[in-house]
Scaffold this active site. Structure first.
Site, PDB file in Angstrom:
ATOM      1  CE  LYS A 232     -26.966   2.789   8.203  1.00  0.00           C
ATOM      2  NZ  LYS A 232     -28.334   3.265   9.093  1.00  0.00           N
ATOM      3  NE  ARG A 265     -23.863   2.672  15.239  1.00  0.00           N
ATOM      4  CZ  ARG A 265     -23.669   1.615  13.886  1.00  0.00           C
ATOM      5  NH1 ARG A 265     -24.193   1.971  13.260  1.00  0.00           N
ATOM      6  NH2 ARG A 265     -23.544   0.028  14.784  1.00  0.00           N
TER       7      ARG A 265
END
Length: 286
Positions: A232, A265
């Protein structure tokens, strides 16, 4: 309705191996993912990637047919399901016991996926996008991962939508509301997992503040949490590169595992498992 047996996170822990962080491998069934979108969807390749993730140590496959990167537009539910269906059924035809989570905001997609054998719905809107979602999850007794976000993906990183300060208080209050909504709809705590929503309408500083307090969230809510930091933008550096983001992802995975979080995740399952294994060996040598 083809109702599935009730899902419980605690039972999943017991069935696999308790007292370690669980790994969810990310499968993007989209042509425009921020991480691995290539302009088209290769169904056979997506199935094989998911099966390899399971072999590499993923406990769960989390697959989505709609990109939720900042700025992404909504995909109609029928198109989303058209993308997901062949991949979901392809995985389960070869690994019938695989635990599949479907990343969707649409109750239509969630219902069809649960009927087809998925066990968990990962709703990044925290049940706020589709009023029918809570009822679908409750009626199937499915697992639920419910995320905090400040707005829909198209808007969440725009000025005025981002959380810049007081992230702990703001996110805690909103997650309490989300959990209460889920319980009122009939979703039990056994089914429920929360997610602070790293990157979903937070500044870089706010994201790291939330990560630093990962165990505080899990102990305060007495619920498992999903932590999604893989590749991210909070890992962005200058110059930016995928390799550097993967390295940052692995570093944060080790730190979060040290904090005894419930679920990571990740895109890079094999590398994450290797990093966590090495860190665990280091600790056992003390």
């Amino acid at each position: 309705m083809n109702r599935k047996p009730g899902f419980a996170w605690r039972q999943l822990w017991n069935d696999v191996l308790p007292n370690r962080v669980f790994i969810a491998g990310i499968i993007n069934v989209t042509p425009d993912s921020f991480s691995d979108g290539c302009g088209f969807i290769d169904t056979a390749e997506r199935i094989q990637t998911a099966l390899q993730m399971l072999d590499d140590g993923a406990d769960i496959i989390d697959m989505g047919g709609e990109s939720t990167r900042p700025g992404a537009a909504e995909v109609p539910a029928a198109e989303e399901w058209q993308r997901l269906e062949p991949v979901l059924k392809g995985i389960l035809s070869q690994q019938p016991e695989a635990v599949i989570s479907i990343d969707t905001r649409h109750a239509y997609t969630a219902r069809l996926a649960l009927q087809a054998g998925a066990k968990i719905i990962n709703d990044v809107s925290g049940l706020d996008f589709d009023p029918a979602m809570a009822e679908v999850i409750a009626s199937f007794h499915a697992g639920a991962i419910l995320t905090h976000s400040t707005a829909v993906p198209e808007l969440m990183q725009q000025s005025g939508m981002r959380i810049e300060k007081d992230a702990l208080a703001v996110v805690r209050k909103e997650l309490e509301r989300i959990a209460d909504h889920a319980r009122a709809a009939g979703i039990t705590d056994e089914q429920l997992m929360l997610d602070v929503g790293i990157g979903f309408g937070k500044s870089r500083q706010a994201n790291y503040q939330l990560l630093h307090h990962a165990q505080w969230f899990e102990s305060t809510f007495q619920l498992p949490f999903c932590w999604g930091v893989s590749r991210k933008s909070l890992l962005k550096s200058t110059p930016d590169s995928l390799e550097k983001r993967i390295a940052g992802s692995l570093a944060l995975a080790v730190k979060l595992a040290d904090a005894k979080v419930s679920l990571l995740r990740v895109h890079d399952v094999a590398a994450t498992v290797a990093a966590l294994t090495a860190a665990a060996e280091f600790d056992r040598a003390l």
